[in-house]
Write an enzyme that holds these catalytic residues in place. Structure first.
Site, PDB file in Angstrom:
ATOM      1  N   LYS A 159       0.827  -1.214   0.000  1.00  0.00           N
ATOM      2  CA  LYS A 159       0.000   0.000   0.000  1.00  0.00           C
ATOM      3  C   LYS A 159       0.859   1.261   0.000  1.00  0.00           C
ATOM      4  O   LYS A 159       1.912   1.297   0.645  1.00  0.00           O
ATOM      5  CB  LYS A 159      -0.905   0.024   1.253  1.00  0.00           C
ATOM      6  CG  LYS A 159      -1.882  -1.143   1.311  1.00  0.00           C
ATOM      7  CD  LYS A 159      -2.659  -1.164   2.623  1.00  0.00           C
ATOM      8  CE  LYS A 159      -3.849  -0.230   2.609  1.00  0.00           C
ATOM      9  NZ  LYS A 159      -4.699  -0.428   3.831  1.00  0.00           N
ATOM     10  N   HIS A 236     -12.052  -1.074  -4.272  1.00  0.00           N
ATOM     11  CA  HIS A 236     -11.759  -0.403  -3.002  1.00  0.00           C
ATOM     12  C   HIS A 236     -12.505   0.916  -2.833  1.00  0.00           C
ATOM     13  O   HIS A 236     -12.140   1.738  -2.009  1.00  0.00           O
ATOM     14  CB  HIS A 236     -10.251  -0.156  -2.826  1.00  0.00           C
ATOM     15  CG  HIS A 236      -9.420  -1.380  -3.035  1.00  0.00           C
ATOM     16  ND1 HIS A 236      -9.573  -2.514  -2.289  1.00  0.00           N
ATOM     17  CD2 HIS A 236      -8.427  -1.635  -3.911  1.00  0.00           C
ATOM     18  CE1 HIS A 236      -8.703  -3.431  -2.705  1.00  0.00           C
ATOM     19  NE2 HIS A 236      -8.004  -2.935  -3.690  1.00  0.00           N
ATOM     20  N   ARG A 292     -11.692  14.490   7.758  1.00  0.00           N
ATOM     21  CA  ARG A 292     -12.654  15.327   7.033  1.00  0.00           C
ATOM     22  C   ARG A 292     -14.048  14.744   7.188  1.00  0.00           C
ATOM     23  O   ARG A 292     -14.208  13.637   7.684  1.00  0.00           O
ATOM     24  CB  ARG A 292     -12.293  15.352   5.553  1.00  0.00           C
ATOM     25  CG  ARG A 292     -12.227  13.947   4.978  1.00  0.00           C
ATOM     26  CD  ARG A 292     -12.153  13.887   3.487  1.00  0.00           C
ATOM     27  NE  ARG A 292     -11.633  12.626   3.017  1.00  0.00           N
ATOM     28  CZ  ARG A 292     -12.315  11.498   2.862  1.00  0.00           C
ATOM     29  NH1 ARG A 292     -13.599  11.470   3.146  1.00  0.00           N
ATOM     30  NH2 ARG A 292     -11.740  10.390   2.445  1.00  0.00           N
TER      31      ARG A 292
HETATM   32  P1  ADP Z   1      -7.682   4.270   0.371  1.00  0.00           P
HETATM   33  O1  ADP Z   1      -7.230   5.357   1.287  1.00  0.00           O
HETATM   34  O2  ADP Z   1      -6.945   4.224  -0.931  1.00  0.00           O
HETATM   35  O3  ADP Z   1      -9.169   4.217   0.218  1.00  0.00           O
HETATM   36  P2  ADP Z   1      -7.715   2.201   2.458  1.00  0.00           P
HETATM   37  O4  ADP Z   1      -6.531   1.868   3.278  1.00  0.00           O
HETATM   38  O5  ADP Z   1      -8.793   3.015   3.101  1.00  0.00           O
HETATM   39  O6  ADP Z   1      -7.242   2.898   1.085  1.00  0.00           O
HETATM   40  O7  ADP Z   1      -8.368   0.860   1.910  1.00  0.00           O
HETATM   41  C1  ADP Z   1      -9.443   0.876   1.005  1.00  0.00           C
HETATM   42  C2  ADP Z   1     -10.105  -0.485   0.962  1.00  0.00           C
HETATM   43  O8  ADP Z   1      -9.172  -1.480   0.541  1.00  0.00           O
HETATM   44  C3  ADP Z   1     -10.604  -0.960   2.310  1.00  0.00           C
HETATM   45  O9  ADP Z   1     -11.876  -0.471   2.612  1.00  0.00           O
HETATM   46  C4  ADP Z   1     -10.614  -2.470   2.080  1.00  0.00           C
HETATM   47  O10 ADP Z   1     -11.762  -2.858   1.341  1.00  0.00           O
HETATM   48  C5  ADP Z   1      -9.400  -2.695   1.232  1.00  0.00           C
HETATM   49  N1  ADP Z   1      -8.224  -3.024   2.083  1.00  0.00           N
HETATM   50  C6  ADP Z   1      -7.342  -2.146   2.624  1.00  0.00           C
HETATM   51  N2  ADP Z   1      -6.416  -2.784   3.375  1.00  0.00           N
HETATM   52  C7  ADP Z   1      -6.708  -4.114   3.306  1.00  0.00           C
HETATM   53  C8  ADP Z   1      -6.123  -5.314   3.866  1.00  0.00           C
HETATM   54  N3  ADP Z   1      -5.039  -5.271   4.643  1.00  0.00           N
HETATM   55  N4  ADP Z   1      -6.726  -6.511   3.577  1.00  0.00           N
HETATM   56  C9  ADP Z   1      -7.819  -6.568   2.775  1.00  0.00           C
HETATM   57  N5  ADP Z   1      -8.400  -5.484   2.221  1.00  0.00           N
HETATM   58  C10 ADP Z   1      -7.867  -4.265   2.472  1.00  0.00           C
END
Ligand code: ADP
Length: 448
Positions: A159, A236, A292
């Site tokens: 990520k 996502h 936010r």
């Molecule tokens: P962004 O800021 O790009 O939206 P997030 O960290 O909030 O990224 O993650 C977005 C989505 O991705 C989460 O709601 C989930 O569905 C998926 N996700 C994120 N991290 C994980 C993980 N460790 N395992 C499985 N799915 C994940």
């Protein structure tokens, strides 16, 4: 009256949402707009409006100098950034304050801290909030990525530290896929955010996305307004959100709420914020914090009977919250559908002129939208055109209300995701509340 005049640094439904709260509080509003938005609803309804540049967002809605000039010319005394655009830009918040205006949002240092997901996770770890297992900080090399993956076990997720909108995120299901995921995530992160730092998390196979809404006044009073379940996602990105979660017990909510409010009190957080968690096998794991107002905030408003934007305005003006956690009550169930100008099966963008627009109504129905009949949806911005939010005494009543509201709603002339939402509401698994973050991708694939 917290402020005399507020500049709304946004467009679309969220600009209207903020305008409505201001209007009810007797606060005058200033809309800013690009040349593509001259006839937009937020411009029509605001007390004053200022054109801040050409259609591309970087020249208008992200044009800090033009926005600050608009605030100076109109004599606004505060700026609400909405969501997206400049809402999580710590430098913008600092500049707003340096110009003697109130920024209707958190302190710049907290926006900065939570904008770096590695720093955010580190802060939460210190505060005792549980995290998804993974690397402790940024990954410095592919070798390090390999060794962390060996510890947390595949599948893993690479990520972007600066991530948002699901970009810069890549799954590796085995060591053979790691190098590719590492390379693609970094390239995407560099292109989207100008920063290629990445970290690793264990990729959970069947979690739900459950987030907690918080308000803090900066004087040590922090309350939460319960959870939203935003597990229905495509790429996502959230499509449907519920408050409360169909699977969370009140005691679990209370325990998480106590932990989160304690943590935010400790760092001296101010204004609205949302902590996002993945929930699997009864365990919460923090993934990120959004500093936010969120797109899905209305479902919380419906079950708690609170106006989160008015609360943001009061807090930004220096008022104390004035109520305790025990006074926050939850009534019934609320669900939101995000309706976008996209083809319901291919998701191809579908900007253009709307023919007939008819919004549903009746008890427990709320539509947050900047649409009107004859409006031309410009191609330059986010495709969200309406949020349909319903409230019911029970989840079953909310679903029934959503089905009949979706049947009443008309947006013709452009393609929208209305047919997809209608299909989701008919699905027995959705009706049973039986879904994870992967459910919608499969549902969409099976329809086509
Ligand atoms: P962004 O800021 O790009 O939206 P997030 O960290 O909030 O990224 O993650 C977005 C989505 O991705 C989460 O709601 C989930 O569905 C998926 N996700 C994120 N991290 C994980 C993980 N460790 N395992 C499985 N799915 C994940």
């Amino acid at each position: 009256m917290p402020f005399g005049k507020v500049l709304i640094a946004n467009r679309g439904e969220i600009a209207l949402r903020i305008h409505r709260a201001c209007q009810e509080m007797g606060i005058r509003t200033v809309a800013v707009h690009s040349t593509a938005d001259t006839t937009a609803m937020h411009v029509r309804l605001a007390d004053e409006s200022v054109c801040i540049g050409p259609p591309p967002a970087r020249d208008s809605y992200l044009n800090v100098a033009a926005i600050l000039s608009a605030a100076a010319i109109t004599g606004a005394d505060a700026v609400h950034p909405g969501y997206g655009f400049l809402s999580e830009n710590a430098n913008f918040a600092e500049m707003v304050e340096a110009h003697g205006l109130a920024f209707i949002g958190p302190r710049p240092e907290h926006i900065r801290m939570m904008g770096d997901k590695i720093a955010a996770k580190d802060a939460m770890r210190r505060l005792g909030v549980p995290l998804v297992p993974g690397s402790l900080g940024a990954l410095s090399s592919l070798e390090e990525a390999r060794s962390v993956a060996g510890e947390v076990k595949y599948p893993v997720l690479i990520k972007a530290a600066a991530g948002g909108g699901g970009r810069g995120m890549k799954v590796a299901r085995s060591e053979a896929e790691l190098e590719e995921a590492w390379r693609v995530a970094r390239t995407e992160a560099k292109a989207a955010f100008g920063d290629d730092s990445v970290y690793m998390e264990k990729y959970l196979d069947r979690p739900r996305h459950i987030e907690l809404q918080v308000l803090a006044d900066g004087y040590g009073n922090v309350v939460h307004f319960g959870e939203r379940d935003c597990s229905l996602q495509r790429r996502h990105q959230k499509l449907v959100e519920e408050a409360g979660s169909p699977v969370l017990a009140a005691a679990e909510r209370d325990a998480l709420g106590a932990q989160v409010t304690r943590a935010l009190k400790e760092i001296g957080y101010r204004n609205a914020g949302t902590l996002e968690f993945l929930w699997q096998d009864g365990q919460f794991a923090f993934i990120e914090m959004n500093t936010r107002l969120q797109v899905e905030h209305p479902v919380t408003e419906m079950v708690c009977g609170v106006d989160l934007v008015k609360e943001q305005l009061r807090i930004a003006a220096g008022e104390a919250l004035g109520y305790a956690q025990s006074e926050v009550r939850f009534h019934g169930h609320a669900i939101e559908c995000r309706i976008t100008a996209e083809h319901p099966e291919t998701f191809a963008p579908s900007p253009g002129r709307v023919g007939t627009y008819h919004a549903p109504g009746g008890l427990g129905v709320r539509v947050d939208s900047a649409l009107y009949s004859g409006y031309a949806v410009p191609p330059h911005y986010d495709s969200l055109v309406a949020k349909l939010i319903v409230h019911g005494a029970t989840r079953a009543e909310a679903i029934a209300r959503l089905r009949r509201s979706l049947a009443e709603m008309v947006v013709d002339g452009i393609e929208t995701t209305l047919p997809l939402h209608r299909a989701i509401m008919e699905d027995p698994e959705f009706q049973a509340g039986d879904y994870t973050i992967h459910w919608l991708e499969r549902f969409v694939a099976n329809r086509t």
